[in-house]
Design a protein around this motif. Structure first.
Motif, PDB file in Angstrom:
ATOM      1  N   UNK A  70       1.161  -1.583  -0.163  1.00 55.09           N
ATOM      2  CA  UNK A  70       0.221  -0.455   0.316  1.00 55.09           C
ATOM      3  C   UNK A  70       0.483   1.633   0.288  1.00 55.09           C
ATOM      4  N   UNK A  71       0.664   1.623  -0.822  1.00 56.74           N
ATOM      5  CA  UNK A  71       1.619   3.344  -1.400  1.00 56.74           C
ATOM      6  C   UNK A  71       0.564   4.187  -1.680  1.00 56.74           C
ATOM      7  N   UNK A  72       1.110   5.782  -1.188  1.00 52.49           N
ATOM      8  CA  UNK A  72      -0.196   6.954  -1.745  1.00 52.49           C
ATOM      9  C   UNK A  72      -0.262   7.164  -3.194  1.00 52.49           C
ATOM     10  N   UNK A  73      -1.540   7.587  -3.902  1.00 50.74           N
ATOM     11  CA  UNK A  73      -2.045   7.903  -5.485  1.00 50.74           C
ATOM     12  C   UNK A  73      -1.139   9.005  -5.361  1.00 50.74           C
ATOM     13  N   UNK A  74      -0.302   9.501  -6.120  1.00 44.67           N
ATOM     14  CA  UNK A  74       0.710  10.407  -6.616  1.00 44.67           C
ATOM     15  C   UNK A  74       0.142  10.779  -7.611  1.00 44.67           C
ATOM     16  N   UNK A  75      -0.849  10.724  -8.964  1.00 45.85           N
ATOM     17  CA  UNK A  75      -1.466  11.120  -9.978  1.00 45.85           C
ATOM     18  C   UNK A  75      -2.806  10.347 -10.068  1.00 45.85           C
ATOM     19  N   UNK A  76      -3.135  11.125 -10.604  1.00 50.54           N
ATOM     20  CA  UNK A  76      -4.848  10.844 -11.677  1.00 50.54           C
ATOM     21  C   UNK A  76      -4.701   9.025 -12.476  1.00 50.54           C
TER      22      UNK A  76
ATOM     23  N   UNK B 104      -5.652   9.369   7.345  1.00 46.79           N
ATOM     24  CA  UNK B 104      -7.247   8.745   6.214  1.00 46.79           C
ATOM     25  C   UNK B 104      -6.419   8.123   5.665  1.00 46.79           C
ATOM     26  N   UNK B 105      -5.354   7.658   5.875  1.00 46.17           N
ATOM     27  CA  UNK B 105      -4.355   6.618   5.361  1.00 46.17           C
ATOM     28  C   UNK B 105      -4.990   5.511   6.048  1.00 46.17           C
TER      29      UNK B 105
ATOM     30  N   UNK C 291       8.725   2.963   7.440  1.00 45.55           N
ATOM     31  CA  UNK C 291       9.413   4.616   8.026  1.00 45.55           C
ATOM     32  C   UNK C 291       8.244   5.161   8.946  1.00 45.55           C
ATOM     33  N   UNK C 292       8.313   5.961   9.719  1.00 47.43           N
ATOM     34  CA  UNK C 292       7.376   6.017  11.523  1.00 47.43           C
ATOM     35  C   UNK C 292       6.071   6.828  10.247  1.00 47.43           C
ATOM     36  N   UNK C 293       5.704   7.067   9.516  1.00 45.54           N
ATOM     37  CA  UNK C 293       4.310   8.031   9.074  1.00 45.54           C
ATOM     38  C   UNK C 293       3.685   6.696   8.437  1.00 45.54           C
ATOM     39  N   UNK C 294       4.277   5.568   7.903  1.00 43.28           N
ATOM     40  CA  UNK C 294       3.354   4.282   7.271  1.00 43.28           C
ATOM     41  C   UNK C 294       3.119   3.493   8.792  1.00 43.28           C
ATOM     42  N   UNK C 295       3.556   3.563   9.611  1.00 44.70           N
ATOM     43  CA  UNK C 295       3.760   3.042  11.164  1.00 44.70           C
ATOM     44  C   UNK C 295       2.335   3.890  11.719  1.00 44.70           C
ATOM     45  N   UNK C 296       2.473   5.298  11.926  1.00 44.21           N
ATOM     46  CA  UNK C 296       1.006   6.026  12.369  1.00 44.21           C
ATOM     47  C   UNK C 296      -0.060   4.980  11.424  1.00 44.21           C
TER      48      UNK C 296
ATOM     49  N   UNK D 160      -2.471  -7.636  13.474  1.00 44.96           N
ATOM     50  CA  UNK D 160      -0.466  -7.876  13.625  1.00 44.96           C
ATOM     51  C   UNK D 160       0.137  -7.030  13.336  1.00 44.96           C
ATOM     52  N   UNK D 161       0.878  -6.203  13.721  1.00 53.36           N
ATOM     53  CA  UNK D 161       1.606  -5.363  13.615  1.00 53.36           C
ATOM     54  C   UNK D 161       2.974  -5.751  13.809  1.00 53.36           C
ATOM     55  N   UNK D 162       4.182  -5.121  12.515  1.00 53.31           N
ATOM     56  CA  UNK D 162       5.309  -5.650  12.036  1.00 53.31           C
ATOM     57  C   UNK D 162       5.822  -3.541  11.850  1.00 53.31           C
ATOM     58  N   UNK D 163       7.069  -2.863  12.470  1.00 51.42           N
ATOM     59  CA  UNK D 163       7.609  -2.059  11.793  1.00 51.42           C
ATOM     60  C   UNK D 163       9.109  -1.818  11.342  1.00 51.42           C
ATOM     61  N   UNK D 164       9.466  -1.124  10.581  1.00 49.04           N
ATOM     62  CA  UNK D 164      10.767  -1.033  10.215  1.00 49.04           C
ATOM     63  C   UNK D 164      10.795   0.587  10.337  1.00 49.04           C
ATOM     64  N   UNK D 165      11.530   0.988  10.669  1.00 53.87           N
ATOM     65  CA  UNK D 165      11.683   2.366  10.292  1.00 53.87           C
ATOM     66  C   UNK D 165      12.235   3.047   9.431  1.00 53.87           C
TER      67      UNK D 165
END
Length: 406
Positions: free
Chosen positions: A45-51, A87-88, A108-113, A125-130
Motif C-alpha cells: 500500500x502506497x500513496x497515489x501521486x497522480x490520477x 485518512x490513510x 517508515x514512521x508515517x506508515x507506522x502511524x 498484528x503489526x511489524x514495523x521497520x523504521x
C-alpha cells in the motif's frame, strides 16, 4: 501468509534516485518480490501521486501494489504527508475489514502511524521497520532537519505499540534502546542485495584510465560526497566519478563549486542519475567505491559494491558497521574527515593485491549473508513469531518459505 506491506511514500514502482526515492523503495520492492516468490501473498500500500495511476498494479508473482487515494493526487515531499496519515489509516481499516491480512508490515514512521490506526480497528498484528530514526536525523542535521516536530515522539509510540520492530542493523538497535523501545520485541534483519544483478562478473562501463573512485547515491549533503571531493587533494592522480542527482538539483552544482575551490575540478566527473540496471556495470568499472555519509540507517551502496567484488571505503556509521569488515572487505573511516579518508584511499590504491583480496572477500560476504531470499526467510521468522504470540495460524497461501540465500 497474506502480508500487507505499508510504504506511504516509497513505492516499489518509483524510479530510484529522486528526492525521496532511494533505499526504502529498493527494500520494499525486493523484500515483497522475495516473499511473493516464496508463496506468500503480498499487497503493498502506497500513496497515489497522480490520477493516472490505477488503483492496483500487479508488480511481481504474488505481489500487488495498491495506490491509496488520500491527499492530493500529486507528488509531495514525504515530510509534508503527515496530515494525510489519519485518512490513510482509515482507508486501510476499511480495506482490512473486507479482506483482512494475516499481518501488516509498515515501513517508515508515517506508515507506522497509519498502520497502527488501522490495526487498532481491525486487530491485525503489526511489524514495523523504521529505515531511519528522527533522533539520528535531528542529531546530525540540526536546523536543516525538515521532519515534522511530531516525528520523534511518534516513533517512540510506534516502537512501544507494534508487535515487533525489525531493525536493519545493530546501531539502530542501540538507538532504539536509547529511545527506551522494548528490546524484547526488536529483531535485526538486514537489508539485502540483488545477487543476480550485482555480481563480480559482467559488463563494465568505460570510465577511462584509473585509478577511479565512485560515489553513488541521492544528491543530498548528508551523503558526504563533499568529504570525498575534499579528500582528493590527498589522493594524487585519482578520478572521482559521482553518480546521482540531476543538473537542475542544487547539490551537484554545489559540489562542482567545491571541487573548483579545492583545485580538483579536473578530476571529478558528474554522471547525473544512472539507471538502476546500469549501476552494477558502473561499480565493476572502478577501483574503489566510496560511501561516507554523515549517518546512514543501513547503506545499500556498500553492499552492492561488495556483491560486485569491489572494495569499499565507508564511514563508520549505521549499517556500515555490520556490513563492511575493516581489513577484510574494505576500510571504515570517521565521517566528515577528509584527511583520514584521503589517507585510507591513498594506501588502498597503492596496493592492488590488497584491493583484489578485499573484493573477493566482499563478494563472498555479500553472497553468504545478504541475498534477498535469506532476508525474506529471516523476515518470515519474525512474522511467524508475532502470529504465534497472538495465537494466530500462519495462514500460508503457497509453498513453505525456502532456505536459500539467493
Amino acid at each position: 501468509m497474506k502480508i500487507a506491506m505499508v510504504s506511504e511514500h516509497a513505492s516499489p514502482l518509483a524510479t530510484v534516485g529522486g528526492a525521496d526515492a532511494g533505499g526504502q523503495n529498493v527494500h520494499v520492492a525486493a523484500l515483497s518480490r522475495a516473499l511473493g516468490a516464496r508463496g506468500h501473498e503480498v499487497t503493498v500500500y502506497t500513496r497515489r501521486e497522480t490520477t493516472a495511476q490505477p488503483e492496483e498494479v500487479r508488480f511481481a508473482p504474488g505481489v500487488t501494489v495498491v495506490h491509496v487515494p488520500v491527499g492530493p493526487a500529486e507528488t509531495m515531499a514525504k515530510d509534508d504527508l503527515l496530515p494525510w496519515m489519519p485518512d490513510f489509516g482509515r482507508w486501510l481499516a476499511r480495506r482490512w475489514h473486507a479482506t483482512p491480512p494475516d499481518l501488516a508490515h509498515s515501513h517508515f514512521w508515517m506508515s507506522g502511524l497509519a498502520t497502527l490506526a488501522a490495526a487498532q480497528d481491525t486487530a491485525v498484528p503489526t511489524v514495523h521497520t523504521f529505515h531511519a530514526l528522527g533522533t539520528v536525523k535531528r542529531r546530525h542535521q540540526g536546523p536543516a532537519d525538515t521532519s515534522p516536530r511530531e516525528r520523534v515522539g511518534t516513533e517512540k509510540l510506534i516502537a512501544r505499540q507494534v508487535d515487533a520492530v525489525i531493525a536493519t542493523c545493530a546501531d539502530e538497535v542501540a538507538e532504539l534502546g536509547r529511545m527506551r523501545a522494548p528490546g524484547v520485541r526488536t529483531r535485526i534483519v538486514p537489508c539485502g542485495v540483488d545477487l543476480d544483478a550485482f555480481t563480480p562478473t559482467g559488463p563494465r562501463m568505460d570510465l577511462g584510465p584509473g585509478p577511479v573512485l565512485l560515489a553513488v547515491g541521492r544528491a543530498v549533503p548528508r551523503k558526504g560526497v563533499e568529504t570525498t571531493i575534499r579528500a582528493l587533494r590527498h589522493v594524487p592522480d585519482a578520478t572521482l566519478v559521482v553518480a546521482g542527482g540531476s543538473p537542475g538539483e542544487p547539490e551537484p552544482a554545489r559540489l562542482a563549486r567545491i571541487a573548483g575551490m579545492y583545485g580538483v575540478a579536473d578530476r571529478v566527473r558528474f554522471l547525473g542519475r544512472v539507471a538502476r540496471q546500469d549501476v552494477p556495470a558502473l561499480m565493476r568499472a572502478v577501483d574503489v567505491v566510496v560511501s561516507v555519509p554523515w549517518y546512514e540507517p543501513f547503506g545499500i551502496v556498500p553492499l552492492e559494491a561488495m556483491a560486485c567484488g569491489v572494495p569499499v571505503v565507508a564511514s563508520a556509521v549505521g549499517g556500515h558497521l555490520d556490513t563492511v569488515v575493516p581489513g577484510v572487505t574494505g576500510l571504515l573511516v570517521p565521517p566528515r574527515k577528509p584527511a583520514a579518508l584521503g589517507r585510507a584511499l591513498r594506501e588502498l590504491l597503492a596496493d592492488p593485491f590488497r584491493r583484489t583480496a578485499y573484493g573477493v572477500a566482499a563478494a563472498g560476504r555479500a553472497r553468504s549473508r545478504y541475498g534477498w531470499g535469506r532476508v525474506a526467510d529471516q523476515t518470515v521468522a519474525v512474522y511467524t513469531d508475532v502470529l504465534t504470540s497472538r495465537g494466530r495460524s500462519l495462514g500460508m497461501t503457497g509453498a513453505c518459505p525456502g532456505t536459500g540465500a539467493a
